[in-house]
Design a protein around this motif. Structure first.
Motif, PDB file in Angstrom:
ATOM      1  N   ARG A 118       0.873  -1.178   0.000  1.00 60.10           N
ATOM      2  CA  ARG A 118       0.000   0.000   0.000  1.00 60.10           C
ATOM      3  C   ARG A 118       0.909   1.226   0.000  1.00 60.10           C
ATOM      4  N   THR A 119       1.107   1.820  -1.157  1.00 64.20           N
ATOM      5  CA  THR A 119       2.035   2.946  -1.243  1.00 64.20           C
ATOM      6  C   THR A 119       1.692   3.818  -2.439  1.00 64.20           C
ATOM      7  N   GLY A 120       2.306   4.973  -2.503  1.00 65.42           N
ATOM      8  CA  GLY A 120       2.110   5.892  -3.611  1.00 65.42           C
ATOM      9  C   GLY A 120       1.308   7.115  -3.198  1.00 65.42           C
ATOM     10  N   PRO A 121       1.390   8.199  -3.974  1.00 64.46           N
ATOM     11  CA  PRO A 121       0.713   9.456  -3.627  1.00 64.46           C
ATOM     12  C   PRO A 121      -0.792   9.305  -3.406  1.00 64.46           C
ATOM     13  N   ALA A 122      -1.450   8.475  -4.196  1.00 63.55           N
ATOM     14  CA  ALA A 122      -2.892   8.306  -4.020  1.00 63.55           C
ATOM     15  C   ALA A 122      -3.217   7.717  -2.652  1.00 63.55           C
ATOM     16  N   GLN A 123      -2.435   6.715  -2.235  1.00 64.89           N
ATOM     17  CA  GLN A 123      -2.649   6.098  -0.923  1.00 64.89           C
ATOM     18  C   GLN A 123      -2.352   7.090   0.207  1.00 64.89           C
ATOM     19  N   TRP A 124      -1.292   7.863   0.069  1.00 68.48           N
ATOM     20  CA  TRP A 124      -0.937   8.825   1.116  1.00 68.48           C
ATOM     21  C   TRP A 124      -1.984   9.931   1.217  1.00 68.48           C
ATOM     22  N   TRP A 125      -2.442  10.407   0.073  1.00 70.34           N
ATOM     23  CA  TRP A 125      -3.510  11.420   0.079  1.00 70.34           C
ATOM     24  C   TRP A 125      -4.778  10.829   0.690  1.00 70.34           C
ATOM     25  N   THR A 164     -12.347   5.470   0.517  1.00 76.93           N
ATOM     26  CA  THR A 164     -10.933   5.831   0.438  1.00 76.93           C
ATOM     27  C   THR A 164     -10.153   4.689  -0.214  1.00 76.93           C
ATOM     28  N   SER A 165      -9.155   5.045  -0.992  1.00 77.85           N
ATOM     29  CA  SER A 165      -8.384   4.008  -1.690  1.00 77.85           C
ATOM     30  C   SER A 165      -7.506   3.199  -0.748  1.00 77.85           C
ATOM     31  N   SER A 166      -7.199   3.763   0.429  1.00 76.15           N
ATOM     32  CA  SER A 166      -6.344   3.074   1.393  1.00 76.15           C
ATOM     33  C   SER A 166      -7.140   2.235   2.385  1.00 76.15           C
ATOM     34  N   THR A 167      -8.448   2.251   2.270  1.00 75.81           N
ATOM     35  CA  THR A 167      -9.390   1.636   3.221  1.00 75.81           C
ATOM     36  C   THR A 167      -9.259   2.231   4.614  1.00 75.81           C
ATOM     37  N   SER A 168      -8.892   3.486   4.692  1.00 72.03           N
ATOM     38  CA  SER A 168      -9.002   4.307   5.891  1.00 72.03           C
ATOM     39  C   SER A 168      -8.362   3.704   7.139  1.00 72.03           C
ATOM     40  N   ASN A 171      -4.892   5.912  11.531  1.00 73.59           N
ATOM     41  CA  ASN A 171      -4.523   5.613  12.907  1.00 73.59           C
ATOM     42  C   ASN A 171      -3.105   5.022  12.905  1.00 73.59           C
ATOM     43  N   PRO A 172      -2.113   5.738  13.444  1.00 74.23           N
ATOM     44  CA  PRO A 172      -0.748   5.197  13.449  1.00 74.23           C
ATOM     45  C   PRO A 172      -0.607   3.876  14.199  1.00 74.23           C
ATOM     46  N   ALA A 173      -1.313   3.711  15.308  1.00 71.47           N
ATOM     47  CA  ALA A 173      -1.214   2.452  16.061  1.00 71.47           C
ATOM     48  C   ALA A 173      -1.773   1.293  15.251  1.00 71.47           C
ATOM     49  N   VAL A 174      -2.879   1.526  14.573  1.00 70.73           N
ATOM     50  CA  VAL A 174      -3.468   0.509  13.705  1.00 70.73           C
ATOM     51  C   VAL A 174      -2.533   0.199  12.542  1.00 70.73           C
ATOM     52  N   HIS A 191       6.014   0.297   4.026  1.00 68.98           N
ATOM     53  CA  HIS A 191       5.089   1.353   3.634  1.00 68.98           C
ATOM     54  C   HIS A 191       4.448   2.037   4.833  1.00 68.98           C
ATOM     55  N   VAL A 192       4.762   1.570   6.030  1.00 69.23           N
ATOM     56  CA  VAL A 192       4.171   2.135   7.249  1.00 69.23           C
ATOM     57  C   VAL A 192       4.603   3.580   7.494  1.00 69.23           C
ATOM     58  N   PRO A 193       5.897   3.936   7.391  1.00 68.79           N
ATOM     59  CA  PRO A 193       6.307   5.308   7.715  1.00 68.79           C
ATOM     60  C   PRO A 193       5.577   6.377   6.913  1.00 68.79           C
ATOM     61  N   ALA A 194       5.371   6.149   5.617  1.00 68.29           N
ATOM     62  CA  ALA A 194       4.690   7.159   4.803  1.00 68.29           C
ATOM     63  C   ALA A 194       3.230   7.305   5.218  1.00 68.29           C
ATOM     64  N   PHE A 195       2.585   6.186   5.550  1.00 69.66           N
ATOM     65  CA  PHE A 195       1.203   6.252   6.035  1.00 69.66           C
ATOM     66  C   PHE A 195       1.124   7.085   7.309  1.00 69.66           C
ATOM     67  N   ILE A 196       2.028   6.797   8.243  1.00 69.09           N
ATOM     68  CA  ILE A 196       2.002   7.516   9.515  1.00 69.09           C
ATOM     69  C   ILE A 196       2.340   8.994   9.307  1.00 69.09           C
ATOM     70  N   GLY A 197       3.293   9.269   8.428  1.00 63.42           N
ATOM     71  CA  GLY A 197       3.622  10.655   8.123  1.00 63.42           C
ATOM     72  C   GLY A 197       2.419  11.420   7.591  1.00 63.42           C
ATOM     73  N   ALA A 198       1.669  10.805   6.684  1.00 61.03           N
ATOM     74  CA  ALA A 198       0.476  11.451   6.133  1.00 61.03           C
ATOM     75  C   ALA A 198      -0.569  11.677   7.212  1.00 61.03           C
ATOM     76  N   GLN A 199      -0.733  10.697   8.081  1.00 60.36           N
ATOM     77  CA  GLN A 199      -1.723  10.814   9.158  1.00 60.36           C
ATOM     78  C   GLN A 199      -1.366  11.951  10.115  1.00 60.36           C
ATOM     79  N   LEU A 200      -0.106  12.002  10.548  1.00 54.43           N
ATOM     80  CA  LEU A 200       0.290  13.004  11.533  1.00 54.43           C
ATOM     81  C   LEU A 200       0.327  14.409  10.945  1.00 54.43           C
ATOM     82  N   LEU A 201       0.770  14.537   9.704  1.00 51.67           N
ATOM     83  CA  LEU A 201       0.738  15.849   9.053  1.00 51.67           C
ATOM     84  C   LEU A 201      -0.695  16.357   8.956  1.00 51.67           C
ATOM     85  N   THR A 202      -1.604  15.456   8.655  1.00 53.39           N
ATOM     86  CA  THR A 202      -3.012  15.843   8.552  1.00 53.39           C
ATOM     87  C   THR A 202      -3.559  16.310   9.891  1.00 53.39           C
TER      88      THR A 202
END
Length: 218
Positions: A118-125, A164-168, A171-174, A191-202
């Motif tokens: 699960r990676t890429g700009p679409a997933q992070w957005w 959502t394309s990432s299935t929402s 949650n960083p812990a999840v 692919h976890v760090p980019a997900f968490i980065g997107a979540q926390l920036l948001t």
């Protein structure tokens, strides 16, 4: 504080049991139909969220999510030391929930996700949208109808699995915990760090927007 930490850890563990367990069961029974598996996954997760928020909310506030804890910290509604403790038990509880689920389904307890990329700009957005929506629901609900927050969050996440394309994850812990499961709900660890980065920036961006949107009039 001890009761609050137990509530946060237990609640996050139960959340991951709902997420991962329903993913395994859905995939097993769907006969290869991913839509049915995702539907089962979404409904079970929403049901679990309603239950744990309703039952444990009066004890800890029912964060079960470092992003939510960060948002409350930015609002000045939780201090730094308790916030860090919340995050620690949320992550630990999530991983323990995944391991408990593996035991229920007679799977290897210790595993990592090697197949679910699960990676890429679409997933992070997508994770940004999902996280913003979750905070919108929580803080909007707390302002307008606090008693409805369990229902609102459960309905939002159930729907967000689908829109959502990432299935929402939202949650960083999840996100971290799901990297420890090579099942339907898993995520490749790299692919976890980019997900968490997107979540926390948001969270930071959402705080700036939502504190104005839901500010008291006058």
């Amino acid at each position: 504080m001890t009761h609050k930490l137990w509530a946060e850890g237990l609640g996050t563990a139960l959340l991951l049991i709902g997420v991962v367990g329903s993913g395994i069961m859905g995939q097993t029974l769907a006969g290869g139909n991913i839509a049915i598996a995702l539907l089962a996954n979404a409904i079970a997760t929403g049901c679990m969220l309603y239950v744990i928020i309703t039952v444990l909310g009066p004890i800890s506030g029912a964060h079960f999510n470092p992003a939510v804890t960060l948002a409350f910290w930015l609002r000045g509604e939780i201090t730094t030391k308790p916030a860090l403790a919340y995050v620690a038990v949320q992550i630990a509880g999530g991983i323990l929930g995944v391991w408990s689920t593996h035991a229920m389904f007679d799977l290897p307890i210790l595993q990592t996700s090697e197949t679910l990329h699960r990676t890429g700009p679409a997933q992070w957005w997508s994770e940004g949208v999902a996280t913003f929506g979750l905070l919108f629901v929580i803080f909007g609900g707390l302002r307008s109808r606090p008693d409805a927050v369990p229902t609102l969050v459960a309905l939002y996440i159930t729907g967000a699995y689908w829109f959502t394309s990432s299935t929402s994850f939202a949650n960083p812990a999840v996100t971290i915990a799901r990297a420890f499961s090579d099942t339907f709900a898993g995520i490749y660890p790299g692919h976890v760090p980019a997900f968490i980065g997107a979540q926390l920036l948001t969270v930071v961006l959402a705080h700036a927007i939502l504190r104005r949107l839901f500010a008291d009039k006058g």
